[in-house]
Design an enzyme around this catalytic site. Sequence first.
Site, PDB file in Angstrom:
ATOM      1  CD  GLU A  94      29.380   6.649   9.721  1.00  0.00           C
ATOM      2  OE1 GLU A  94      28.726   7.426  10.440  1.00  0.00           O
ATOM      3  OE2 GLU A  94      30.298   7.028   8.960  1.00  0.00           O
ATOM      4  CG  ASP A 110      22.178  12.167  10.289  1.00  0.00           C
ATOM      5  OD1 ASP A 110      23.349  12.118   9.875  1.00  0.00           O
ATOM      6  OD2 ASP A 110      21.710  11.355  11.090  1.00  0.00           O
ATOM      7  CE1 TYR A 128      32.314  12.006  10.945  1.00  0.00           C
ATOM      8  CE2 TYR A 128      31.655   9.728  11.280  1.00  0.00           C
ATOM      9  CZ  TYR A 128      31.526  10.920  10.605  1.00  0.00           C
ATOM     10  OH  TYR A 128      30.619  11.035   9.580  1.00  0.00           O
TER      11      TYR A 128
END
Length: 273
Positions: free
Chosen positions: A57, A68, A183
């Site tokens: 990834e 993030d 995911y």
Amino acid sequence: MHINANQTGLEQITAAFERARGRGGAALMPYYTLGYPDRATSLDIIRAIAPDSDLLELGVPFSDPLADGPTIQHSTQVSLERGATLAGCLEMVRALRRDGVTTPILLFGYYNSFLAYGLAALARDARAAGAQGFIVPDLPPEEAGELQAAAEAEGLAFIHFLAPTSSPRRIAAVTAEARGFIYLVSVAGVTGARQSLHSDLAGFIGRARERTATPLAVGFGISTPEQAATIGRLADGVIVGSALINAVDAAEDDKPAAAARFVGLLREALGRS
């Protein structure tokens, strides 16, 4: 792990999970930011970790990486300051393929930069560069149709997310659309290494598994080989990013070797057979 040039990107991702299943373990998918701490070093790091990775990834730096945490935010900021662009990231993928890296690659990025590039052009150029799909954390399923269609037209995967807070309706909607893998975000929060895993992680994975046979890969917060092994017993894939970047940052000299050692420990925890 190797890609078959006769398969589509989506098929290559599916094959990577099948290989991991065949050896009795979960697929290992490290995350690394393209261009960090500079272009050449990032390519050396990715080449170094590829042999022990089932999938890669690779992060496309963006100025507002809302999903993030501090570690990846810092890496993307440094990469941007040193000139990283989406076009440059695609060229880095091309360079990895020219250098013999055959591990399936998913581009992790944010929708604004992808939209500005042009979705059809992005899918075409990503496929030509050697990528197998996209992971876009700020693009919900309700708004993902155009990029998903562009990706699928090029044989690429568009990866959907589920979180511990996902409702039964959202789980049903995502599992109906998902291809390649889903995911699973292990925590309700941003990326970053954590000391412990979510208390209901097994239940969350189980709720998703009841709805689909599509592989489930867990990311966000996995920081140690022991945590990776725990996840590997529950899910089909393990994604580790911030902890890898921390290992790179802690290395004073040979950063690719430090990255390879850390990913090697994860590989050992998940099994090499």
